[in-house]
Each structure stands twice: as C-alpha cells, then as structure tokens.
Scaffold this motif. Structure first.
Motif, PDB file in Angstrom:
ATOM      1  N   ASN A 224      90.022  44.009  30.553  1.00 35.12           N
ATOM      2  CA  ASN A 224      88.743  43.320  30.423  1.00 35.12           C
ATOM      3  C   ASN A 224      87.955  43.802  29.215  1.00 35.12           C
ATOM      4  O   ASN A 224      87.098  43.102  28.704  1.00 35.12           O
ATOM      5  N   ASN A 225      88.244  45.033  28.776  1.00 40.31           N
ATOM      6  CA  ASN A 225      87.528  45.559  27.616  1.00 40.31           C
ATOM      7  C   ASN A 225      88.488  46.400  26.775  1.00 40.31           C
ATOM      8  O   ASN A 225      89.650  46.606  27.140  1.00 40.31           O
ATOM      9  N   ARG A 226      87.991  46.872  25.659  1.00 33.35           N
ATOM     10  CA  ARG A 226      88.868  47.566  24.719  1.00 33.35           C
ATOM     11  C   ARG A 226      89.281  48.949  25.204  1.00 33.35           C
ATOM     12  O   ARG A 226      90.298  49.488  24.761  1.00 33.35           O
ATOM     13  N   LEU A 227      88.503  49.512  26.121  1.00 39.96           N
ATOM     14  CA  LEU A 227      88.891  50.813  26.677  1.00 39.96           C
ATOM     15  C   LEU A 227      90.145  50.663  27.528  1.00 39.96           C
ATOM     16  O   LEU A 227      91.083  51.440  27.422  1.00 39.96           O
ATOM     17  N   GLN A 228      90.147  49.613  28.358  1.00 35.63           N
ATOM     18  CA  GLN A 228      91.323  49.361  29.194  1.00 35.63           C
ATOM     19  C   GLN A 228      92.527  49.010  28.327  1.00 35.63           C
ATOM     20  O   GLN A 228      93.650  49.412  28.600  1.00 35.63           O
ATOM     21  N   MET A 229      92.243  48.268  27.266  1.00 33.46           N
ATOM     22  CA  MET A 229      93.299  47.882  26.318  1.00 33.46           C
ATOM     23  C   MET A 229      93.966  49.137  25.757  1.00 33.46           C
ATOM     24  O   MET A 229      95.196  49.254  25.739  1.00 33.46           O
ATOM     25  N   ALA A 230      93.147  50.077  25.302  1.00 36.32           N
ATOM     26  CA  ALA A 230      93.667  51.303  24.703  1.00 36.32           C
ATOM     27  C   ALA A 230      94.429  52.135  25.729  1.00 36.32           C
ATOM     28  O   ALA A 230      95.447  52.740  25.422  1.00 36.32           O
ATOM     29  N   ARG A 231      93.932  52.129  26.958  1.00 34.31           N
ATOM     30  CA  ARG A 231      94.601  52.912  28.001  1.00 34.31           C
ATOM     31  C   ARG A 231      95.989  52.339  28.298  1.00 34.31           C
ATOM     32  O   ARG A 231      96.963  53.070  28.414  1.00 34.31           O
ATOM     33  N   LEU A 232      96.077  51.012  28.366  1.00 32.71           N
ATOM     34  CA  LEU A 232      97.375  50.387  28.615  1.00 32.71           C
ATOM     35  C   LEU A 232      98.317  50.624  27.437  1.00 32.71           C
ATOM     36  O   LEU A 232      99.510  50.843  27.615  1.00 32.71           O
ATOM     37  N   GLU A 233      97.754  50.571  26.241  1.00 31.49           N
ATOM     38  CA  GLU A 233      98.569  50.814  25.039  1.00 31.49           C
ATOM     39  C   GLU A 233      99.201  52.207  25.119  1.00 31.49           C
ATOM     40  O   GLU A 233     100.396  52.385  24.904  1.00 31.49           O
ATOM     41  N   ARG A 234      98.382  53.220  25.457  1.00 34.14           N
ATOM     42  CA  ARG A 234      98.904  54.594  25.544  1.00 34.14           C
ATOM     43  C   ARG A 234      99.962  54.705  26.637  1.00 34.14           C
ATOM     44  O   ARG A 234     100.969  55.379  26.470  1.00 34.14           O
ATOM     45  N   ALA A 235      99.704  54.045  27.760  1.00 31.67           N
ATOM     46  CA  ALA A 235     100.663  54.105  28.866  1.00 31.67           C
ATOM     47  C   ALA A 235     101.986  53.469  28.438  1.00 31.67           C
ATOM     48  O   ALA A 235     103.072  53.993  28.708  1.00 31.67           O
ATOM     49  N   TYR A 236     101.883  52.345  27.736  1.00 36.90           N
ATOM     50  CA  TYR A 236     103.076  51.647  27.262  1.00 36.90           C
ATOM     51  C   TYR A 236     103.848  52.530  26.287  1.00 36.90           C
ATOM     52  O   TYR A 236     105.072  52.675  26.377  1.00 36.90           O
ATOM     53  N   GLN A 237     103.124  53.156  25.349  1.00 39.73           N
ATOM     54  CA  GLN A 237     103.778  53.993  24.349  1.00 39.73           C
ATOM     55  C   GLN A 237     104.414  55.216  24.989  1.00 39.73           C
ATOM     56  O   GLN A 237     105.485  55.656  24.592  1.00 39.73           O
ATOM     57  N   ARG A 238     103.748  55.755  25.991  1.00 35.68           N
ATOM     58  CA  ARG A 238     104.300  56.901  26.708  1.00 35.68           C
ATOM     59  C   ARG A 238     105.650  56.520  27.331  1.00 35.68           C
ATOM     60  O   ARG A 238     106.635  57.259  27.245  1.00 35.68           O
ATOM     61  N   ALA A 239     105.676  55.332  27.921  1.00 36.93           N
ATOM     62  CA  ALA A 239     106.912  54.871  28.562  1.00 36.93           C
ATOM     63  C   ALA A 239     108.019  54.687  27.527  1.00 36.93           C
ATOM     64  O   ALA A 239     109.177  55.041  27.762  1.00 36.93           O
ATOM     65  N   GLN A 240     107.663  54.145  26.340  1.00 34.66           N
ATOM     66  CA  GLN A 240     108.654  53.984  25.262  1.00 34.66           C
ATOM     67  C   GLN A 240     109.200  55.346  24.843  1.00 34.66           C
ATOM     68  O   GLN A 240     110.396  55.520  24.657  1.00 34.66           O
ATOM     69  N   ALA A 241     108.284  56.295  24.682  1.00 34.99           N
ATOM     70  CA  ALA A 241     108.673  57.633  24.247  1.00 34.99           C
ATOM     71  C   ALA A 241     109.614  58.259  25.269  1.00 34.99           C
ATOM     72  O   ALA A 241     110.631  58.865  24.913  1.00 34.99           O
ATOM     73  N   GLU A 242     109.294  58.082  26.538  1.00 29.23           N
ATOM     74  CA  GLU A 242     110.141  58.670  27.578  1.00 29.23           C
ATOM     75  C   GLU A 242     111.517  58.025  27.592  1.00 29.23           C
ATOM     76  O   GLU A 242     112.524  58.702  27.757  1.00 29.23           O
ATOM     77  N   ARG A 243     111.545  56.715  27.375  1.00 29.89           N
ATOM     78  CA  ARG A 243     112.839  56.024  27.316  1.00 29.89           C
ATOM     79  C   ARG A 243     113.674  56.585  26.169  1.00 29.89           C
ATOM     80  O   ARG A 243     114.854  56.907  26.328  1.00 29.89           O
ATOM     81  N   LEU A 244     113.054  56.730  25.002  1.00 31.96           N
ATOM     82  CA  LEU A 244     113.785  57.231  23.833  1.00 31.96           C
ATOM     83  C   LEU A 244     114.330  58.635  24.081  1.00 31.96           C
ATOM     84  O   LEU A 244     115.487  58.925  23.773  1.00 31.96           O
ATOM     85  N   MET A 245     113.495  59.487  24.654  1.00 34.51           N
ATOM     86  CA  MET A 245     113.948  60.864  24.894  1.00 34.51           C
ATOM     87  C   MET A 245     115.088  60.894  25.903  1.00 34.51           C
ATOM     88  O   MET A 245     116.046  61.637  25.747  1.00 34.51           O
ATOM     89  N   THR A 246     114.978  60.029  26.917  1.00 35.87           N
ATOM     90  CA  THR A 246     116.055  59.942  27.910  1.00 35.87           C
ATOM     91  C   THR A 246     117.361  59.520  27.251  1.00 35.87           C
ATOM     92  O   THR A 246     118.435  59.957  27.630  1.00 35.87           O
ATOM     93  N   GLU A 247     117.233  58.675  26.223  1.00 35.12           N
ATOM     94  CA  GLU A 247     118.430  58.190  25.526  1.00 35.12           C
ATOM     95  C   GLU A 247     118.946  59.178  24.478  1.00 35.12           C
ATOM     96  O   GLU A 247     119.884  58.875  23.751  1.00 35.12           O
ATOM     97  N   GLY A 248     118.283  60.330  24.359  1.00 39.59           N
ATOM     98  CA  GLY A 248     118.811  61.348  23.457  1.00 39.59           C
ATOM     99  C   GLY A 248     118.090  61.493  22.138  1.00 39.59           C
ATOM    100  O   GLY A 248     118.590  62.132  21.218  1.00 39.59           O
ATOM    101  N   VAL A 249     116.929  60.904  22.001  1.00 42.00           N
ATOM    102  CA  VAL A 249     116.161  61.024  20.764  1.00 42.00           C
ATOM    103  C   VAL A 249     115.224  62.234  20.873  1.00 42.00           C
ATOM    104  O   VAL A 249     114.600  62.436  21.909  1.00 42.00           O
ATOM    105  N   ALA A 250     115.152  63.009  19.791  1.00 45.96           N
ATOM    106  CA  ALA A 250     114.226  64.143  19.783  1.00 45.96           C
ATOM    107  C   ALA A 250     112.908  63.684  19.180  1.00 45.96           C
ATOM    108  O   ALA A 250     112.847  63.311  18.007  1.00 45.96           O
TER     109      ALA A 250
END
Ligand code: UD1
Ligand code: CA
Length: 454
Positions: A224-250
């Motif tokens: 609904n606002n840019r704060l929530q937008m930023a929070r979802l963005e960070r959550a999404y990026q965190r998930a991407q980072a975790e996927r990459l590390m799980t796949e063997g990326v440092a």
C-alpha cells in the motif's frame, strides 16, 4: 477443468503518493503486476484477466506484450464489482482471484488452493496475523467450518478479536461466481460490493469453504505504501540470495546483492558486495565478480574475473577473461577466451579475439579484433561520422600504439603496428608499420620565454 485467473488491479494506491499506478511499481525491477501474471502463467492458466481502472491506459500500455485480457472497472465499487467486470470472459472451469499488488504468492500455495476447488468446494487463502486490524475476519461455525467473512469496518467487537484473516485470494468455479456475484449488495459500512460476501452465500448453499494457509505470510502481503514495497523487495532479495547460496554460490554478503531477473550460476561462483544483476545473466563455473558491478543480460564464461565497478550489458565473455575494474561492456561485446578489457574501457558491438587486450582508457565500437591483438591505452575507434556507423577490422597479432584514433571504415592488417598517437584513416597492410603524427623537432638549448617587463 480449465483455469481463469482474474487479477484485480483497478485500485488507486493513494498511499504510494505517485502518479504511477500502484501495480506498476517495481519489485525486483519488474512491475508488481507482472510478477502476478507470471505466477498465473506458472499455473497454466487458460486465460489471465487483468481488471484495470485507475491509470487503466498506463497499465494496459505497460502490459502490452503480455498475453492477458483486460477488463475495465471504470468506477471502483468494491472487489466483488471488480471481479464481475471479468465475468463475461471467463470459461467454464475454475477461477482464481489474485491481486496486482500482492506480488510474492508462490505457485505451490495457489496450486494447493486450486486442488480443493470443485462444485461443492470453494478455496480460500487465509492467514493468521498478530495484528489483524483492517483485514476481513474469517468466521467459523461450531464445527470449525469457515462460513463467512466480515470486513473489519463491519465487524463487531467479538468478530474483531478473530485473528484469522482473509488474504483476498480465493478460488471457485466460474459457475459459482456467475450464481453469486449478481446477488452481492453494497449494503455495508463502505457501500461496496464485497467479493468476500460470496463466502456466506456458498456456506448457505452447503458449498464447503476449504481454507489454505501460505507457508510464509510474505506470500499474501500487499503493498500500500513505499515502506511495504521496500520490505517486500528485501524479502524477495533475501530469498534470491539464499537460493544462490544453496546452489553453491559464495556471496560475500547475502544482504548486499540485488537480482532483478534471472541469475544462473555454475559452481564456485563468488560475488562480492553491492552487485546488481538484471535480466538474464549467466555466470559460468568459478567466475568471480568484484564489488559494485552491474551486469545485465550477459553471459560470463567459466573462470572469468570481473573486477570492481564494471558495468556489463548484452555481452558474452567466453571464459578466463579479465574485465575491469571500471570497464563498461555495452551490447554486442563478444570476448573470446582469455580476452582482457581493463579500466576505463568502453566496448560496443565488438568481437575481441582470443588473448587480445584492451587494457586502459579506450573506446572500441563496431569492430572486430583478431587474436593476440594489443590495443594501447587511449585508443579510440572513430566509428561514427555524424550520420552513420562504420567498422574497424584489426588482424591477429596487430599492435595499436597508445592514443591512436582509428577512423572507420578502416582495417589494420595481421601483425601490423600502429605508432603511438597516430590517426589512421587508411588501411594498414599486414605486417606494416603505420605512423601518422607530426615529426618531433628538437631545438637544443632553447631559451624559454621569460615574463615581459611593462
Ligand atoms: C480486501 C478484503 C479483505 C481482506 C483484504 C486483504 C474485500 C471486501 N475485502 O480488503 O477481506 O482482508 O483485502 O488485503 O474484498 N480493487 C479493485 N477494484 C475495487 C476495489 C478493490 O480492483 O473496486 C483491488 C484493489 O486495487 C486492491 C484489492 O482489490 O488490489 C483489494 O482492495 P482493497 O480496497 O485494498 O480491499 P481491502 O479493503 O484491503
Ligand atoms: Ca487493501
């Protein structure tokens, strides 16, 4: 049964304080509503309908390349009214209602929801929240069956104590929707046609409400606002980072990487802090990316090293390359194995042969370099005459002296040498030396002018 997905995207999003329609605000570089459209595609939906209203033209334009049907909700009279605008275009199978401002719902969660839907069952995605303020509450009977949703504004004190909330996401058959939507009334606190009222209609007909919960509350979080937008963005990026590390990326710091698209990595890739990946990026085995690089739609082959602050777009590096620091590879750059592009070098639409080097302060565009070419510091291909682009060809083993200007169209032959500071506008033959610069003159014991008295 076929599947129609209806994505509600007509709301204004006042709290974004933006002229851009809310659903076009970007998450991971992509308008939120596109994430939802892709989720629908992942469910093999027969048709995807986007209900537009506020900023309808902008939304249509932004989604012009998507295989979706648009339904216009000229006036926002509630979620039930919004779904009704798409009713005509629905098939005879199942219908899933999604929201253009709820971008992170997982396909698996929705698949589970849809599995429970038939003529006698409606699927409802609910979430239990610490603070349910503002949400519609799920009312259950003595047997524990969901029988109605009451909106916060219409709820009694007891009903407001319920913490199980409506996410808004629900699934049913098109036949059920055709039966129930025309019976909605706007006789409520907000004077709106609530989609949520179909739950009580279903229960009254003996249709069971099959509730499903998401694995993670982020899946049903709306923006609904840019704060929530930023929070979802960070959550999404965190998930991407975790996927990459799980796949063997440092990742040197999983909190400092942004993937706005698809990043595919081989084993033992190492990525330093502050890098941004956009579009489709592939990094081969053992690739190392230095800090603060931006890489877009590119393929970096095995064992290549990209040093700090490089910006790479639309490029292919075959492997074992050394790029940067501060290199800018523009679209159409093709580096063969072992080719090097160093600091403050810009390349565009150029093939650089095996082992060739452009190490410092150069612009090389619309060119082909053979193998083992050495391009000296400050070399420029003058590829543009103000109207048209022209090509430069440089043969194997050629040596281009520093600070040379190669005025295209022009070619430098194999094994040829260009003297430093030359402006080359005529072809240079294989193995020849070309020098074009003022001859140096030297005057011995030359008296430098002194200050004049006045
Ligand atoms: C809605 C639900 C509520 C639920 C909450 C979850 C109803 C009546 N209420 O409430 O039970 O807990 O979502 O967030 O459904 N929209 C349109 N056209 C309209 C109205 C809304 O396209 O006429 C779209 C909005 O753009 C938004 C979504 O539908 O994406 C939800 O609308 P909103 O007004 O935010 O509903 P809530 O009051 O939050
Ligand atoms: Ca809302």
């Amino acid at each position: 049964m076929t599947l129609d997905v209806v994505i509600l995207a007509a709301g204004q999003g006042t709290r974004m304080r933006s002229t851009l329609p809310k659903v076009l605000h970007r998450l991971a570089g992509k308008p939120m509503v596109r994430h939802v459209i892709e989720t629908a595609r992942g469910l093999d939906a027969e048709r995807t309908h986007v209900v537009v209203g506020h900023g309808a033209e902008k939304v249509r334009e932004a989604l012009a390349d998507c295989e979706v049907r648009f339904a216009l909700q000229a006036e926002q009279k509630g979620t039930g009214h919004a779904v009704a605008q798409a009713l005509e275009g629905l098939g005879d199978g199942k219908v899933l209602v999604l929201y253009g401002d709820v971008p992170l719902t997982r396909r698996e969660t929705l698949a589970t929801l849809l599995e429970g839907v038939d003529d006698d069952h409606l699927g409802l995605l609910t979430v239990t929240l610490e603070d349910p303020t503002g949400y519609g509450r799920i009312l259950r009977n003595a047997a524990g069956e969901a029988v109605a949703i009451v909106e916060h504004k219409d709820a009694s004190e007891t009903e407001r104590a319920v913490r199980e909330c409506n996410t808004g996401i629900m699934a049913m058959t098109a036949a059920q929707l055709r039966r129930w939507l025309p019976r909605l009334s706007a006789d409520n606190a907000q004077g709106e046609y609530y989609l949520t009222d179909i739950i009580a209609m279903a229960a009254a007909e003996g249709v069971k409400i099959a509730t499903v919960q998401p694995a993670n509350a982020l899946e049903v979080e709306g923006v609904n606002n840019r704060l929530q937008m930023a929070r979802l963005e960070r959550a999404y990026q965190r998930a991407q980072a975790e996927r990459l590390m799980t796949e063997g990326v440092a990742l040197l710091d999983p909190a400092r990487i942004d993937v706005r698209g698809t990043l595919t990595c081989g084993h033992d890739v190492e990525i330093d802090v502050g890098c941004v990946f956009e579009g489709d990026v592939e990094l081969g085995e053992g690739v190392r990316i230095g800090p603060h690089c931006v890489i877009r739609d590119s393929h970096i082959g095995a064992e290549a090293v990209v040093e700090a602050h490089s910006v790479i777009e639309g490029a292919v590096a075959a492997g074992r390359n050394r790029i940067g620091p501060f290199a800018r590879l523009r679209p159409g750059t093709r580096l063969a194995v072992g080719a090097k592009v160093g600091n403050f070098v810009e390349t565009k639409n150029v093939e650089v042969g095996e082992g060739s080097k452009i190490n410092h302060l150069s612009y090389v565009g619309d060119a082909r370099l053979g193998r083992d070419v050495n391009v000296g510091a400050g070399t420029i291909t003058c590829n543009y005459d103000g109207a048209n682009k022209h090509r430069t060809e440089i043969g194997d083993d050629a040596f281009i002296g520093s600070n040379s200007a190669l005025v295209a169209p022009v070619s430098v032959g194999r094994g040829a040498t260009v003297g430093a500071g030359s402006t080359i506008s005529k072809d240079v033959a294989d193995n020849a030396l070309a020098v074009s610069r003022g001859r140096q003159i030297s005057k011995p014991d030359w008296p430098r002018p002194g200050k004049q008295d006045d």
